[in-house]
Design an enzyme around this catalytic site. Structure first.
Site, mmCIF file in Angstrom:
data_model
loop_
_atom_site.group_PDB
_atom_site.id
_atom_site.type_symbol
_atom_site.label_atom_id
_atom_site.label_comp_id
_atom_site.label_asym_id
_atom_site.label_seq_id
_atom_site.Cartn_x
_atom_site.Cartn_y
_atom_site.Cartn_z
ATOM 1 N N GLU A 166 -6.929 0.657 -28.077
ATOM 2 C CA GLU A 166 -6.529 1.898 -28.743
ATOM 3 C C GLU A 166 -5.227 1.793 -29.518
ATOM 4 O OE1 GLU A 166 -6.656 5.150 -25.940
ATOM 5 O OE2 GLU A 166 -8.763 4.824 -25.468
ATOM 6 N N GLU A 358 -15.034 2.662 -23.265
ATOM 7 C CA GLU A 358 -14.609 3.797 -22.436
ATOM 8 C C GLU A 358 -15.328 5.057 -22.880
ATOM 9 O OE1 GLU A 358 -10.405 4.695 -22.274
ATOM 10 O OE2 GLU A 358 -9.880 2.583 -22.090
HETATM 11 O O1 IFM Z 1 -6.651 6.838 -19.367
HETATM 12 C C1 IFM Z 1 -6.901 6.615 -20.713
HETATM 13 C C2 IFM Z 1 -7.024 5.138 -21.003
HETATM 14 O O2 IFM Z 1 -5.897 4.431 -20.614
HETATM 15 C C3 IFM Z 1 -7.222 4.915 -22.475
HETATM 16 N N1 IFM Z 1 -8.282 5.722 -23.010
HETATM 17 C C4 IFM Z 1 -8.318 7.117 -22.655
HETATM 18 C C5 IFM Z 1 -8.177 7.293 -21.157
HETATM 19 C C6 IFM Z 1 -8.199 8.790 -20.790
HETATM 20 O O3 IFM Z 1 -7.159 9.474 -21.415
#
Ligand code: IFM
Length: 452
Positions: A166, A358
């Site tokens: 990210e 994710e």
């Molecule tokens: O917890 C985070 C993760 O570290 C990165 N992506 C989003 C998740 C939820 O906010």
């Protein structure tokens, strides 16, 4: 009852990140990270929470590996803490820190679980931040050196590599919106950070390829479609600006299109100098794209004359009033927007392969008689996976899906107040208890699909 079935060989897993679960911040020579500094700065993290202990995964590795087996994971995505491996950011490599990841990788492989390793999930060594961090060009060779150390040790066994997690969050939440470490609010700094993250990604790709024969490498970006309340031209323009900020700013240069000109114009004098050699490096071909996505962003034209972005997000109250169902993060639940996003990325960027690295949701879970019944999380996963299946039918080359997260953990600026886990963590005792959603996910992974 309609059945959602995934292609043979589809990879099923769950994800975590080092600072969010490991704890043990002083163990075995680990150096300080920017998140140690930030979380210990009063007023930065809800309730003054820190990652000092987190889920204490560092000391509970074997039990957590066994838990993964019980859950039926086929793959596990974790991140490596740079300050465990190179405590000062550059120079001396700390073999004791690497030993932990060595045991993790061996433990996964012994249990038939495929490791997906992320090199950078936000815990920059504080020593590097003190020298300018991602804002300074010297971070690029430092990241290459760190990559070399990790891949030199694990590259014979780990064959799925993710350079960064990210970059939008690192750049803009950390350096423009000031919500994450290091807590700056400077657009020019954020744009330099974004550029150096991307350049360091491109520079790391050949290092990974040579140190991990047969390995595959990619980067994980967090994406979300923009939505407006009406299709009036000003609303559509706000959606385009959101799309430029959240999605195209990273995808366009990664796939050889350079930085999007509409956004370069918006950013004006804050834009750093960029040369063609850097753009070539950023566009170094990769094997897959990792996509993290949770929700679309609903936006309107900005009401603030000094807002260079041109849009404002709707507040949680406004979203509710507009009929959106929200998670405990205040994020709207719109599964079809998730599917549309994947279809669009696959089409616009001709990505060779995609992993959903994710996706998941935080809800206010309750423990009743030692059990956690979380039907809203199961429903979230079910509906997002169904939308993902539609994207696959439309041609998106999606190879796998990782639920966020394996267990409840340190949710950055929100501390321990938001729970994303398939497994509940009692932060007093650190006891782990699989939630009802974990049982549903177990069966889904085993059957490679589910009844809708
Ligand atoms: O917890 C985070 C993760 O570290 C990165 N992506 C989003 C998740 C939820 O906010």
């Amino acid at each position: 009852m309609p059945r959602i079935q995934f292609p043979d060989g589809f990879v099923w897993g769950a994800a975590t990140a080092s600072y969010q679960i490991e704890g043990a911040v002083h163990a075995d020579g680990r150096g300080a990270s920017i998140w140690d500094t930030f979380s210990h700065t009063p007023g930065t993290v809800l309730n003054g929470d820190t990652g000092d202990v987190a889920c204490d995964h560092y000391h509970r590795l074997d039990a957590d590996l066994d838990l993964m087996v019980d859950l039926g994971l086929r793959a596990y995505r974790f991140s490596i803490a740079w300050p465990r491996v190179v405590p000062d950011g550059t120079g001396q490599v700390n073999q004791a820190g690497l030993d932990f990841y060595d045991r993790l990788v061996d433990g996964l492989l012994e249990r038939g679980i495929t490791p997906f390793a992320t090199l950078y999930h936000w815990d920059l060594p504080q020593a590097l931040q003190d020298r300018g961090g991602w804002e300074h060009r010297d971070i690029v060779p430092a990241f290459t050196e760190y990559t070399q150390a990790v891949v030199g040790r694990l590259g014979d066994r780990v064959v799925r590599w993710i350079t960064h997690n990210e970059p939008w969050v690192v750049s803009f939440l950390g350096n423009y919106e000031g919500v994450h470490a290091p807590g700056q609010t400077d657009l020019g700094a954020a744009l330099s950070v974004a550029h150096h993250l991307l350049v360091s990604h491109g520079a790391a790709v050949p290092v990974i390829r040579s140190g991990s024969p047969g390995g595959e490498v990619g980067i994980t970006v967090n994406l979300g479609l923009g939505r407006a309340r009406t299709d009036a031209p000003a609303d559509m323009e706000a959606v385009r600006a959101l799309d430029g900020y959240a999605n195209r700013w990273f995808l366009d240069p990664l796939y050889g299109k350079g930085y999007p000109s509409d956004m370069v114009e918006r950013f004006g004098a804050a834009m750093p100098a960029v040369n063609d050699a850097d753009l070539d490096l950023i566009a170094t071909p990769t094997d897959f794209l990792g996509i993290n996505s949770y929700n679309p962003s609903v936006v309107r034209p900005t009401a603030k004359a000094d807002n260079p972005l041109g849009f404002d997000p709707l507040t949680a109250d406004e979203l509710t009033a507009a009929g959106y169902e929200l998670t405990a993060m205040g994020w709207p639940i719109v599964p079809e927007a998730f599917g549309q996003l994947i279809t669009r990325v696959a089409r616009d960027y001709e990505v060779p392969a995609i992993y959903i690295t994710e996706n998941g949701a935080a809800f206010d879970d309750e423990v009743v008689d030692g059990r956690i019944d979380d039907p809203r999380r199961t429903d979230f996963l079910r509906r997002h996976l169904a939308a993902l299946r539609v994207a696959i039918d439309e041609g998106a080359p999606v190879r796998g899906y990782f639920a966020w997260s394996l267990m409840d953990n340190f949710e950055w600026a929100l501390g321990y107040a938001r729970r994303f886990g398939l497994v509940h963590v009692d932060y007093e005792t650190l006891e782990r208890t699989p939630k009802a959603s974990a049982h549903w996910y177990h069966d889904t992974m085993a059957d490679n699909g589910f009844d809708l």
